[in-house]
Design an enzyme around this catalytic site. Structure first.
Site, PDB file in Angstrom:
ATOM      1  N   ARG A 124       0.843  -1.220   0.000  1.00 41.01           N
ATOM      2  CA  ARG A 124       0.000   0.000   0.000  1.00 41.01           C
ATOM      3  C   ARG A 124       0.864   1.251   0.000  1.00 41.01           C
ATOM      4  O   ARG A 124       0.461   2.305  -0.503  1.00 41.01           O
ATOM      5  CB  ARG A 124      -0.955  -0.003   1.222  1.00 41.01           C
ATOM      6  CG  ARG A 124      -1.719   1.309   1.368  1.00 41.01           C
ATOM      7  CD  ARG A 124      -2.985   1.205   2.208  1.00 41.01           C
ATOM      8  NE  ARG A 124      -2.801   0.538   3.458  1.00 41.01           N
ATOM      9  CZ  ARG A 124      -2.181   1.067   4.530  1.00 41.01           C
ATOM     10  NH1 ARG A 124      -1.681   2.288   4.489  1.00 41.01           N
ATOM     11  NH2 ARG A 124      -2.058   0.381   5.640  1.00 41.01           N
TER      12      ARG A 124
ATOM     13  N   LYS B 153      -9.039   4.092 -19.070  1.00 43.44           N
ATOM     14  CA  LYS B 153      -9.346   4.517 -20.445  1.00 43.44           C
ATOM     15  C   LYS B 153      -8.116   4.390 -21.356  1.00 43.44           C
ATOM     16  O   LYS B 153      -7.544   3.332 -21.443  1.00 43.44           O
ATOM     17  CB  LYS B 153      -9.906   5.936 -20.432  1.00 43.44           C
ATOM     18  CG  LYS B 153     -10.855   6.225 -19.277  1.00 43.44           C
ATOM     19  CD  LYS B 153     -12.106   5.369 -19.304  1.00 43.44           C
ATOM     20  CE  LYS B 153     -13.008   5.747 -18.152  1.00 43.44           C
ATOM     21  NZ  LYS B 153     -13.844   4.705 -17.670  1.00 43.44           N
TER      22      LYS B 153
HETATM   23  N1  LCS Z   1     -12.500  11.064 -15.317  1.00 42.34           N
HETATM   24  C1  LCS Z   1     -13.072  10.864 -16.516  1.00 42.34           C
HETATM   25  C2  LCS Z   1     -12.903  11.916 -17.572  1.00 42.34           C
HETATM   26  C3  LCS Z   1     -13.812   9.719 -16.775  1.00 42.34           C
HETATM   27  O1  LCS Z   1     -14.368   9.567 -17.981  1.00 42.34           O
HETATM   28  C4  LCS Z   1     -13.961   8.748 -15.740  1.00 42.34           C
HETATM   29  C5  LCS Z   1     -14.768   7.508 -15.958  1.00 42.34           C
HETATM   30  C6  LCS Z   1     -13.348   8.997 -14.501  1.00 42.34           C
HETATM   31  C7  LCS Z   1     -12.624  10.158 -14.323  1.00 42.34           C
HETATM   32  C8  LCS Z   1     -13.440   8.016 -13.371  1.00 42.34           C
HETATM   33  O2  LCS Z   1     -12.587   6.957 -13.640  1.00 42.34           O
HETATM   34  P1  LCS Z   1     -12.778   5.459 -13.048  1.00 42.34           P
HETATM   35  O3  LCS Z   1     -12.937   5.612 -11.587  1.00 42.34           O
HETATM   36  O4  LCS Z   1     -13.996   4.894 -13.706  1.00 42.34           O
HETATM   37  O5  LCS Z   1     -11.511   4.784 -13.447  1.00 42.34           O
HETATM   38  N2  LCS Z   1     -15.629   7.564 -17.059  1.00 42.34           N
HETATM   39  C9  LCS Z   1     -16.549   6.675 -17.397  1.00 42.34           C
HETATM   40  C10 LCS Z   1     -17.481   6.852 -18.438  1.00 42.34           C
HETATM   41  O6  LCS Z   1     -17.587   7.859 -19.146  1.00 42.34           O
HETATM   42  N3  LCS Z   1     -18.251   5.779 -18.556  1.00 42.34           N
HETATM   43  O7  LCS Z   1     -17.912   4.819 -17.633  1.00 42.34           O
HETATM   44  C11 LCS Z   1     -16.823   5.347 -16.803  1.00 42.34           C
END
Ligand code: LCS
Length: 404
Positions: A59, A209
């Site tokens: 951690r 992403k």
């Molecule tokens: N920032 C952006 C620009 C995002 O598109 C997302 C997730 C996050 C932060 C959060 O990331 P995560 O915790 O999911 O890794 N976007 C998503 C979307 O547009 N559809 O499903 C998840």
């Protein structure tokens, strides 16, 4: 790769973060261990006191995680990075690090929904107030700044509107008021936008992403510019506990090697698809940073190295046409998330935002015919053919609406 040579971005993607390991593996080994043994009690004591560098507990730090963190820090031109369990864990860690009760945040309204919710619920509960602004309009930021504003949080292009905000100008306004600009660079990735070069202070990504790029990891990252910020963020992340694990770090690090060529292909495909959609009869409007019709096209050209892989568009046939499109595509995959090698399509009104009802959706700016595409690296002809055959099936719905 020897460390004393200056290289281009594609080369950095392939080699970044790879250190020296026992047996000279070409890729970093997966140190799948929760803890690390000490040679002696004295050595354990000196590691905990920070007198010598080493690993104690995963951690706190792990070599596989650190290798990936170093890679992302290098790609963003930052000092160091902190791997998080998700993009949202990164957002939480940032606000928990930079604010305290009584502080104020200015946040773009064009950000990922749960970021807004986190500010309105958890951070509000901790006594941090947020003003949401249209960050494409600089005066709105200037007018929202208060003496206790600590953070201006921007996502550009924003999710899902794809609105672009001028990072260089926002950094100037923010710094004049003694606050820090945090940029969610998820939609662009380090291949297409370098927020530090534009004067901003902290960068974060959902690595779920484009950075990972293969739809098989949930992860986040924070990149900082100096050691003092790194140490303070690391303490908070260690306490909150939302760290990424070694195996997911390994997968992201592997994904990064192809980031540059994946983004290049995704941008090429996206522009062709956006142009195709813009000329299609069934479509009211298309939002893509590479189209001249995009309201902030010029700002995009100034600060981005490419237009990205995200497109949104509005179907003339509204809700029903959206559902038909979703049920008719054969190459595009019907799913939320974005940034992978496969093209994903989603219709917020019938899927993610269905439960809000029409009025709730309208308040959130989600129109009935809004469709979001995350464009992958398939043959663009196949993607356009797929959209063509699916859009053909929505036609009768538009006629029915007109006749009604
Ligand atoms: N920032 C952006 C620009 C995002 O598109 C997302 C997730 C996050 C932060 C959060 O990331 P995560 O915790 O999911 O890794 N976007 C998503 C979307 O547009 N559809 O499903 C998840």
């Amino acid at each position: 790769m020897k460390k004393d040579i200056k290289t281009g971005f594609d080369t950095i993607c392939v080699h970044a973060g790879i250190g020296d390991y026992e047996f000279n593996p070409v890729v970093p080994p997966i140190y799948q261990t929760s803890t690390f043994s000490f040679d002696t009690a004295e050595q354990g004591g000196s590691l905990f006191a920070g007198e010598q560098k080493g690993y104690i507990y995963t951690r706190m730090l792990n070599p596989t995680v650190e290798a990936m963190e170093n890679a992302v820090a290098e790609l963003e031109g930052g000092h160091k990075a902190l791997g998080c369990a998700s993009g949202m864990a990164a957002v939480h860690t940032i606000f928990a690090s930079l604010t305290q009760s009584g502080d104020h945040v200015v946040c773009s309204s064009a950000v990922y929904g749960p970021t807004v919710t986190l500010l309105k619920t958890i951070m509000a509960k901790y006594g941090v107030e947020t003003t949401f602004v249209n960050s494409s309009v600089l005066d709105e930021i200037e007018n929202a700044m208060r003496p206790n504003t600590k953070v201006v949080f921007i996502e550009t292009p924003g999710n899902p509107t794809l609105a672009i905000s001028d990072l260089e100008e926002i950094a100037k306004i923010t710094h004049k008021h003694g606050a820090k600009v945090v940029v969610d660079n998820t939609f662009m990735s380090p291949a297409l936008q370098s927020p530090f070069a534009l004067g901003t202070d902290v960068i974060m990504h959902s690595m779920t992403k484009f950075l990972n790029g293969h739809a098989d990891v949930v992860g986040g990252i924070i990149v900082v510019k100096d050691e003092e910020t790194y140490v303070s963020f690391r303490k908070v992340l260690n306490q909150l506990g939302g760290v990424i694990d070694p195996f997911n770090s390994f997968l992201v690090h592997r994904g990064i090697k192809t980031l540059s060529i994946r983004m290049q292909r995704s941008c090429e495909n996206s522009l062709k698809i956006a142009e195709y959609l813009e000329s299609h009869q069934e479509i009211k409007w298309v939002m893509y940073p590479g189209l001249k019709s995009h309201p902030q096209y010029d700002i995009g050209l100034k600060q981005q190295k490419g237009h990205g892989g995200m497109i949104s568009f509005e179907l003339k046939g509204g809700f029903e046409a959206g559902k038909i499109l979703m049920n008719s595509v054969k190459v595009c995959t019907l799913a939320v998330s974005l940034g992978g090698v496969e093209t994903l399509i989603q219709h917020p009104a019938s899927m993610t935002h269905f439960s809000l009802g029409k009025e709730g959706r309208e308040a959130a700016g989600i129109t009935d015919g809004l469709v979001r595409l995350s464009v992958g690296i398939e043959n663009v002809e196949d993607l356009i053919y797929d959209l063509e055959q699916a859009l053909e099936k929505t036609k009768s719905k538009e006629l029915a609406l007109e006749e009604a």
